[in-house]
Enzyme design. Sequence first.
Site, PDB file in Angstrom:
ATOM      1  N   ASN A   1      14.032 -24.430  -5.770  1.00  0.00           N
ATOM      2  CA  ASN A   1      13.902 -24.349  -7.219  1.00  0.00           C
ATOM      3  C   ASN A   1      12.749 -23.391  -7.507  1.00  0.00           C
ATOM      4  O   ASN A   1      11.582 -23.772  -7.467  1.00  0.00           O
ATOM      5  CB  ASN A   1      13.621 -25.732  -7.814  1.00  0.00           C
ATOM      6  CG  ASN A   1      13.661 -25.725  -9.331  1.00  0.00           C
ATOM      7  OD1 ASN A   1      13.241 -24.764  -9.968  1.00  0.00           O
ATOM      8  ND2 ASN A   1      14.156 -26.804  -9.921  1.00  0.00           N
TER       9      ASN A   1
ATOM     10  N   LYS B   1      17.841 -35.603  -2.285  1.00  0.00           N
ATOM     11  CA  LYS B   1      18.839 -34.623  -2.723  1.00  0.00           C
ATOM     12  C   LYS B   1      20.195 -34.911  -2.083  1.00  0.00           C
ATOM     13  O   LYS B   1      21.240 -34.736  -2.722  1.00  0.00           O
ATOM     14  CB  LYS B   1      18.352 -33.213  -2.387  1.00  0.00           C
ATOM     15  CG  LYS B   1      17.148 -32.798  -3.228  1.00  0.00           C
ATOM     16  CD  LYS B   1      16.808 -31.329  -3.106  1.00  0.00           C
ATOM     17  CE  LYS B   1      15.699 -30.951  -4.087  1.00  0.00           C
ATOM     18  NZ  LYS B   1      15.371 -29.510  -4.048  1.00  0.00           N
TER      19      LYS B   1
ATOM     20  N   ARG C   1       7.859 -35.741  -7.008  1.00  0.00           N
ATOM     21  CA  ARG C   1       7.084 -34.624  -7.567  1.00  0.00           C
ATOM     22  C   ARG C   1       5.666 -35.053  -7.909  1.00  0.00           C
ATOM     23  O   ARG C   1       4.699 -34.316  -7.663  1.00  0.00           O
ATOM     24  CB  ARG C   1       7.786 -34.075  -8.816  1.00  0.00           C
ATOM     25  CG  ARG C   1       9.103 -33.378  -8.521  1.00  0.00           C
ATOM     26  CD  ARG C   1       9.641 -32.652  -9.753  1.00  0.00           C
ATOM     27  NE  ARG C   1      10.979 -32.155  -9.512  1.00  0.00           N
ATOM     28  CZ  ARG C   1      12.093 -32.743  -9.907  1.00  0.00           C
ATOM     29  NH1 ARG C   1      12.026 -33.877 -10.595  1.00  0.00           N
ATOM     30  NH2 ARG C   1      13.272 -32.226  -9.645  1.00  0.00           N
TER      31      ARG C   1
ATOM     32  N   GLU D   1      12.999 -29.889   5.471  1.00  0.00           N
ATOM     33  CA  GLU D   1      14.154 -30.349   4.698  1.00  0.00           C
ATOM     34  C   GLU D   1      15.468 -29.890   5.339  1.00  0.00           C
ATOM     35  O   GLU D   1      16.422 -30.672   5.468  1.00  0.00           O
ATOM     36  CB  GLU D   1      14.063 -29.823   3.264  1.00  0.00           C
ATOM     37  CG  GLU D   1      12.909 -30.408   2.460  1.00  0.00           C
ATOM     38  CD  GLU D   1      12.846 -29.853   1.051  1.00  0.00           C
ATOM     39  OE1 GLU D   1      13.912 -29.622   0.463  1.00  0.00           O
ATOM     40  OE2 GLU D   1      11.730 -29.646   0.538  1.00  0.00           O
TER      41      GLU D   1
ATOM     42  N   GLU E   1       8.596 -23.905  -7.902  1.00  0.00           N
ATOM     43  CA  GLU E   1       7.666 -23.295  -6.961  1.00  0.00           C
ATOM     44  C   GLU E   1       6.638 -22.434  -7.694  1.00  0.00           C
ATOM     45  O   GLU E   1       5.449 -22.454  -7.351  1.00  0.00           O
ATOM     46  CB  GLU E   1       8.426 -22.458  -5.934  1.00  0.00           C
ATOM     47  CG  GLU E   1       9.247 -23.296  -4.964  1.00  0.00           C
ATOM     48  CD  GLU E   1      10.025 -22.457  -3.964  1.00  0.00           C
ATOM     49  OE1 GLU E   1       9.767 -21.233  -3.894  1.00  0.00           O
ATOM     50  OE2 GLU E   1      10.881 -23.015  -3.257  1.00  0.00           O
TER      51      GLU E   1
ATOM     52  N   ARG F   1       1.840 -33.759   3.559  1.00  0.00           N
ATOM     53  CA  ARG F   1       2.500 -33.035   2.466  1.00  0.00           C
ATOM     54  C   ARG F   1       3.761 -32.329   2.951  1.00  0.00           C
ATOM     55  O   ARG F   1       4.823 -32.404   2.315  1.00  0.00           O
ATOM     56  CB  ARG F   1       1.517 -32.013   1.881  1.00  0.00           C
ATOM     57  CG  ARG F   1       1.916 -31.455   0.512  1.00  0.00           C
ATOM     58  CD  ARG F   1       2.936 -30.379   0.596  1.00  0.00           C
ATOM     59  NE  ARG F   1       3.340 -29.920  -0.726  1.00  0.00           N
ATOM     60  CZ  ARG F   1       4.491 -29.351  -0.980  1.00  0.00           C
ATOM     61  NH1 ARG F   1       5.395 -29.211  -0.033  1.00  0.00           N
ATOM     62  NH2 ARG F   1       4.797 -28.932  -2.198  1.00  0.00           N
TER      63      ARG F   1
ATOM     64  N   THR G   1       7.717 -26.768   4.525  1.00  0.00           N
ATOM     65  CA  THR G   1       8.348 -27.932   3.891  1.00  0.00           C
ATOM     66  C   THR G   1       9.860 -27.733   3.832  1.00  0.00           C
ATOM     67  O   THR G   1      10.639 -28.661   4.105  1.00  0.00           O
ATOM     68  CB  THR G   1       7.787 -28.157   2.483  1.00  0.00           C
ATOM     69  OG1 THR G   1       6.372 -28.297   2.547  1.00  0.00           O
ATOM     70  CG2 THR G   1       8.381 -29.415   1.858  1.00  0.00           C
TER      71      THR G   1
END
Length: 258
Positions: free
Chosen positions: A192, A166, A16, A247, A196, A155, A243
């Site tokens: 989440n 995770k 983060r 994932e 966000e 990014r 992103t």
Amino acid sequence: MDFMKPETVLDLNNIRQALVRMEDTIVFDLIERSQFFLSPSVYSQSKFQLGDFKGLFLEWLLLQVEQTHSQVRRYEAPDETPFFPQQLKPSILPPLKYPKILANYSDEINVNQEILNFYVQQIVPQVSCNDAEQEENSGSVACCDVECLQALLRRIHFGKFVAEAKYQADPILYKQLIENRDIKGIEESITNSAVESKILERLVVKGESYGTDPTLKYSQNPQSKVDPKLIARLYKDYVIPLTKKVEVDYLLRRLEDE
């Protein structure tokens, strides 16, 4: 975060913090780009003589930069994703032995073309200060674009580290989701909404802070160089969804590495 120590890279708090730092880079890069006109020739395949290269002038410059940076090991770093991986040059520096952090197929997961498309089609028209050509600044425009694209590539593909962290935090849950090909379930597990929302709020604040002359901070017309809400909207509509795509694509193949 130390890429020689996997446990620091897969710490969600460290991830983060890294993503927050990347926001700064992206906001500053967009502010730099906003001082120039749209300059359509930069996104043309026929305006300049590029030899045998087939692509946009922007892509040509990005290739030259990646080839130069590859010679100093940039793309050996686990957190860097090149746009032209097959055309990089050998490094003149001795190789580094990074420990294995991501799955073996991780380099195959990328959304490079999607990033280029949304950058050229959505970001550039909205942040440019004028929609006209500006031939004397074609090089400067392309240089700013390369920096923006490199920041976005890093990014968005950092999502692979989020996904791996995770997965390792709850392998039982993810094995079940992956075996069932439950894409919706995976998306829900990595989302989440509170985080966000905080990202978007923070981007507005950063856009206001970084893009305004400090002497005009309390003026009724602070004259932000880029609309801060625009930066947040671009993140919401493109950066965050891409992103998540990285994932999901990464996690769907995660059992290949077991």
